[in-house]
Design a protein around this motif. Structure first.
Motif, PDB file in Angstrom:
ATOM      1  N   UNK A 133      16.880  13.183  -5.643  1.00 29.28           N
ATOM      2  CA  UNK A 133      17.607  11.926  -5.661  1.00 29.28           C
ATOM      3  C   UNK A 133      17.076  11.061  -4.523  1.00 29.28           C
ATOM      4  N   UNK A 134      17.026   9.751  -4.738  1.00 26.50           N
ATOM      5  CA  UNK A 134      16.532   8.867  -3.697  1.00 26.50           C
ATOM      6  C   UNK A 134      16.325   7.471  -4.218  1.00 26.50           C
ATOM      7  N   UNK A 135      15.344   6.777  -3.626  1.00 29.93           N
ATOM      8  CA  UNK A 135      15.091   5.397  -3.995  1.00 29.93           C
ATOM      9  C   UNK A 135      13.736   5.152  -4.611  1.00 29.93           C
ATOM     10  N   UNK A 136      12.981   6.219  -4.921  1.00 25.35           N
ATOM     11  CA  UNK A 136      11.594   6.081  -5.348  1.00 25.35           C
ATOM     12  C   UNK A 136      11.500   6.017  -6.867  1.00 25.35           C
ATOM     13  N   UNK A 137      10.874   4.958  -7.366  1.00 30.77           N
ATOM     14  CA  UNK A 137      10.617   4.781  -8.794  1.00 30.77           C
ATOM     15  C   UNK A 137       9.268   5.383  -9.170  1.00 30.77           C
ATOM     16  N   UNK A 138       8.988   5.397 -10.483  1.00 33.05           N
ATOM     17  CA  UNK A 138       7.707   5.928 -10.970  1.00 33.05           C
ATOM     18  C   UNK A 138       6.735   4.776 -11.168  1.00 33.05           C
ATOM     19  N   UNK A 139       6.131   4.387 -10.056  1.00 34.16           N
ATOM     20  CA  UNK A 139       5.155   3.299 -10.064  1.00 34.16           C
ATOM     21  C   UNK A 139       4.213   3.491  -8.895  1.00 34.16           C
ATOM     22  N   UNK A 140       2.988   3.009  -9.048  1.00 30.33           N
ATOM     23  CA  UNK A 140       1.957   3.231  -8.039  1.00 30.33           C
ATOM     24  C   UNK A 140       2.250   2.521  -6.738  1.00 30.33           C
ATOM     25  N   UNK A 141       3.130   1.514  -6.750  1.00 30.47           N
ATOM     26  CA  UNK A 141       3.411   0.804  -5.504  1.00 30.47           C
ATOM     27  C   UNK A 141       4.293   1.601  -4.550  1.00 30.47           C
ATOM     28  N   UNK A 142       4.616   2.838  -4.893  1.00 22.85           N
ATOM     29  CA  UNK A 142       5.267   3.739  -3.954  1.00 22.85           C
ATOM     30  C   UNK A 142       4.263   4.661  -3.264  1.00 22.85           C
ATOM     31  N   UNK A 143       2.971   4.431  -3.486  1.00 21.60           N
ATOM     32  CA  UNK A 143       1.910   5.170  -2.808  1.00 21.60           C
ATOM     33  C   UNK A 143       1.303   4.270  -1.737  1.00 21.60           C
ATOM     34  N   UNK A 144       1.142   4.794  -0.530  1.00 25.05           N
ATOM     35  CA  UNK A 144       0.585   3.999   0.561  1.00 25.05           C
ATOM     36  C   UNK A 144      -0.802   3.494   0.194  1.00 25.05           C
ATOM     37  N   UNK A 145      -1.549   4.294  -0.558  1.00 23.35           N
ATOM     38  CA  UNK A 145      -2.906   3.899  -0.949  1.00 23.35           C
ATOM     39  C   UNK A 145      -2.924   2.648  -1.819  1.00 23.35           C
ATOM     40  N   UNK A 146      -1.755   2.247  -2.331  1.00 26.06           N
ATOM     41  CA  UNK A 146      -1.698   1.076  -3.195  1.00 26.06           C
ATOM     42  C   UNK A 146      -1.914  -0.223  -2.422  1.00 26.06           C
ATOM     43  N   UNK A 147      -1.832  -0.162  -1.092  1.00 26.65           N
ATOM     44  CA  UNK A 147      -2.142  -1.351  -0.314  1.00 26.65           C
ATOM     45  C   UNK A 147      -0.974  -1.868   0.512  1.00 26.65           C
ATOM     46  N   UNK A 148      -1.125  -3.048   1.085  1.00 26.94           N
ATOM     47  CA  UNK A 148      -0.113  -3.579   2.014  1.00 26.94           C
ATOM     48  C   UNK A 148       1.231  -3.877   1.379  1.00 26.94           C
ATOM     49  N   UNK A 149       1.293  -3.972   0.051  1.00 31.40           N
ATOM     50  CA  UNK A 149       2.564  -4.217  -0.624  1.00 31.40           C
ATOM     51  C   UNK A 149       3.239  -2.927  -1.081  1.00 31.40           C
ATOM     52  N   UNK A 150       2.650  -1.771  -0.770  1.00 32.96           N
ATOM     53  CA  UNK A 150       3.286  -0.503  -1.144  1.00 32.96           C
ATOM     54  C   UNK A 150       4.575  -0.329  -0.353  1.00 32.96           C
ATOM     55  N   UNK A 151       5.502   0.427  -0.906  1.00 31.36           N
ATOM     56  CA  UNK A 151       6.862   0.478  -0.372  1.00 31.36           C
ATOM     57  C   UNK A 151       7.083   1.693   0.519  1.00 31.36           C
ATOM     58  N   UNK A 152       7.894   1.495   1.540  1.00 33.74           N
ATOM     59  CA  UNK A 152       8.348   2.584   2.398  1.00 33.74           C
ATOM     60  C   UNK A 152       9.681   3.076   1.862  1.00 33.74           C
ATOM     61  N   UNK A 153       9.757   4.392   1.516  1.00 37.39           N
ATOM     62  CA  UNK A 153      10.959   4.858   0.831  1.00 37.39           C
ATOM     63  C   UNK A 153      11.158   6.352   1.045  1.00 37.39           C
TER      64      UNK A 153
END
Length: 444
Positions: free
Chosen positions: A126-146
Motif C-alpha cells: 500500500x502507498x502512493x506509487x502508481x504503475x507508470x515510468x515517472x515513478x522511476x528516478x531514471x525517468x528524469x527531473x520530473x520523476x516523482x519522489x514517493x
C-alpha cells in the motif's frame, strides 16, 4: 464489512520510489499461488505498465486468480491489445467509474485513488506509487519522489477485505446484473457502524519490533468512512509530544486539521512539513502557499522539496506512530476520493521512515522563512488567493451535501477507456534487479 481493529504481529517494510516498489511487487506476483488483487489510480501503457501486464499474464496462465481495478479518470487510455492480452488468459481488468463515451477525461471527482496489491492474502502493498515510468528516478527531473510499504501479517487480511469490497460492486459480463450486485453491497455497508479503526491513536507505548508491528488499514469513502484518515491524523497530532514530520504532495487541509497542526506547534512540538517545491501541478503549490503564513506564525516549519516533484503521502509522530498511503491532505483526498492508508505503531518502522525523511529536509529542501510568506503580490493574486482559501476551507462541507451515488465498476473492454488499436507499439519492458529482462511487446 466489519470495521478493522488494530492488529499485532505484522512485518512492515518501507519502500522508496519505483526502484524499490516495482521489483518487490513483480516478485510477489511471480511467486503467487492462488490470488493477485490490485487497485491503482494510474496504469499507463509504458515500460512499467507493460512489465506489470507480463507478470500478471504469466500468473493467470499458471492458474492464479488475477483481478485488477484501475480508475477511469486516472487511466484514461489502454489499448485493446493491452486489455485483450490479460483477458484472454483469464485475468480480469475492471475500470472504476469510467468516463462518458464523449470524453475520456471528465468526472474528475470521487475517484478510486488507492494503490493496493494483495497476493495470496499473505503479502500486501500500500502507498502512493502508481504503475507508470515517472515513478522511476531514471525517468528524469520530473520523476516523482514517493513511498509504499510491503506487509505481512494479520493486517494483510484487512487490506484484502477492502479490495474485495470494490470487486463486489463490479458489473459482471452481463451488464444487467450490475446494479443488483451494487445494491446488495451497499445495503450490507449500511449496517456497518461508523468509525473505521476502533480506539484512540497514540504515539507511545511498547515497541513491537519490525516483526511485531501494530497496524491497521484506514480508508476514506463517501458513505461510512468519510473522514477516518483525517481523524487519525488529528488524533496523532493531539497526542504528539516531541516531533511531527509530514511529507505530502498536495497540501490544502481543512480547518480542523490545520488547527491540530497549529496547536501541536504552539505547545512545543517540533512540526515539520515537507511539501512540493517543484510541483507537477502548478496550482497545487499555489493553493498550499495560502496557508503557509498561518502555519508558520504558529511555529510550524515548512520545507519545500526542490529536487523532483514530491508525490509522497507519509507522516510520523514521535517514536512509534507512522502512516503511509494514498491520501493527500487536500479536499480531493480528504472529502471525495476513495483512499487507503496503513497506520503503523512500531519503533523500527518509524526509525526507517525518519531516516528517509530527515536527509530530504536537510539536503534536498529549501526551508521557508516567515518573511517569505509576505512577499508582495499583484493585487489580483491576493484577491483570488483569499477567495480560493475560503472556498477550499468550506469545500468539504459543501461536497458532503452532494448526492453520493455508487460509481460503477465495469469490465475494461466495455468502457471508453479502451482505445481500439490494430497494434501495440513495441516497448521495452522494465528490467528489475538486473537479473531478468522482459521481452519486447509486439502486436497480439
Amino acid at each position: 464489512m466489519k470495521r478493522p481493529d488494530w492488529t499485532t504481529g505484522n512485518a512492515i517494510e518501507l519502500l522508496e520510489n519505483g526502484e524499490e516498489f516495482f521489483p518487490a511487487v513483480f516478485a510477489a506476483i511471480e511467486s503467487a499461488r492462488r490470488e493477485v488483487l490490485i487497485e491503482t489510480f494510474i496504469l499507463f501503457e509504458d515500460k512499467v505498465g507493460l512489465a506489470l501486464r507480463e507478470v500478471l499474464i504469466a500468473a493467470a496462465r499458471r492458474g492464479v486468480h488475477v483481478e485488477m481495478t484501475v480508475d477511469g479518470f486516472g487511466s484514461p487510455e489502454l489499448s485493446e491489445a493491452f486489455v485483450r492480452g490479460l483477458t484472454d488468459v483469464g485475468a480480469k481488468l475492471h475500470v472504476f467509474d469510467p468516463p462518458p463515451r464523449l470524453s475520456r477525461r471528465l468526472k474528475p471527482f470521487r475517484r478510486l485513488h488507492r494503490k493496493i496489491v494483495v497476493v495470496d492474502g499473505e503479502l500486501g502493498f500500500i502507498g502512493g506509487i502508481n504503475y507508470s515510468a515517472d515513478h522511476l528516478i531514471e525517468d528524469g527531473p520530473e520523476s516523482k519522489q514517493d513511498y509504499a510499504v510491503r506487509m505481512r501479517g494479520p493486517v494483510v487480511e484487512q487490506l484484502r477485505v477492502v479490495t474485495r469490497e470494490i470487486l463486489a460492486t463490479a458489473t459482471p459480463e452481463s451488464p444487467s446484473a450490475g446494479p443488483t450486485a451494487q445494491r446488495r453491497w451497499w445495503s450490507s455497508r449500511a449496517r456497518e457502524p461508523r468509525g473505521h479503526a476502533r480506539g484512540r491513536a497514540h504515539t507511545g507505548g511498547e515497541s513491537h519490533g519490525l516483526s511485531g508491528a501494530k497496524a491497521v488499514i484506514v480508508t476514506r469513502d463517501n458513505h461510512h468512512h468519510r473522514d477516518d484518515i483525517e481523524r487519525m491524523y488529528r488524533l496523532a497530532l493531539h497526542a504528539a509530544k516531541r516531533e511531527v514530520i509530514i511529507a505530502n504532495a498536495y497540501f490544502f487541509p481543512g480547518f480542523l486539521l490545520l488547527r491540530s497542526m497549529q496547536r501541536a506547534a504552539r505547545r512545543g512540538v517540533d512540526v515539520h512539513l515537507i511539501l512540493q517545491g517543484q510541483p507537477d501541478i502548478a496550482w497545487a503549490r499555489w493553493a498550499a502557499q495560502m496557508v503557509y503564513g498561518r502555519l508558520m506564525r504558529s511555529g510550524v516549519h515548512i520545507h519545500e522539496y526542490c529536487e523532483r516533484p514530491m508525490h509522497g503521502k507519509v507522516a510520523l509522530v514521535d517514536d512509534t506512530w507512522a502512516t503511509v498511503g494514498s491520501s493527500n491532505l487536500d479536499p480531493l483526498s480528504l472529502s471525495l476520493n476513495l483512499e487507503a492508508n496503513v497506520i503503523v505503531e512500531d519503533a523500527a518502522f518509524n526509525r526507517d521512515l525518519r531516516e528517509k525523511l530527515q536527509p530530504l529536509m536537510r539536503d534536498q529542501c529549501r526551508r521557508l522563512k516567515l518573511e517569505e510568506t509576505h512577499v508582495h503580490r499583484w493585487w489580483w493574486r491576493l484577491g483570488v488567493g483569499a477567495i480560493v482559501f475560503h472556498v477550499m476551507r468550506h469545500f468539504p462541507r459543501w461536497l458532503a451535501r452532494l448526492p453520493r451515488q455508487t460509481q460503477p465498476v465495469m469490465p475494461a473492454a466495455d468502457t471508453p477507456v479502451v482505445v481500439s488499436a490494430p497494434q501495440m507499439p513495441a516497448a521495452e519492458a522494465w528490467q528489475w534487479h538486473g537479473t531478468k529482462r522482459l521481452s519486447e511487446e509486439a502486436a497480439e
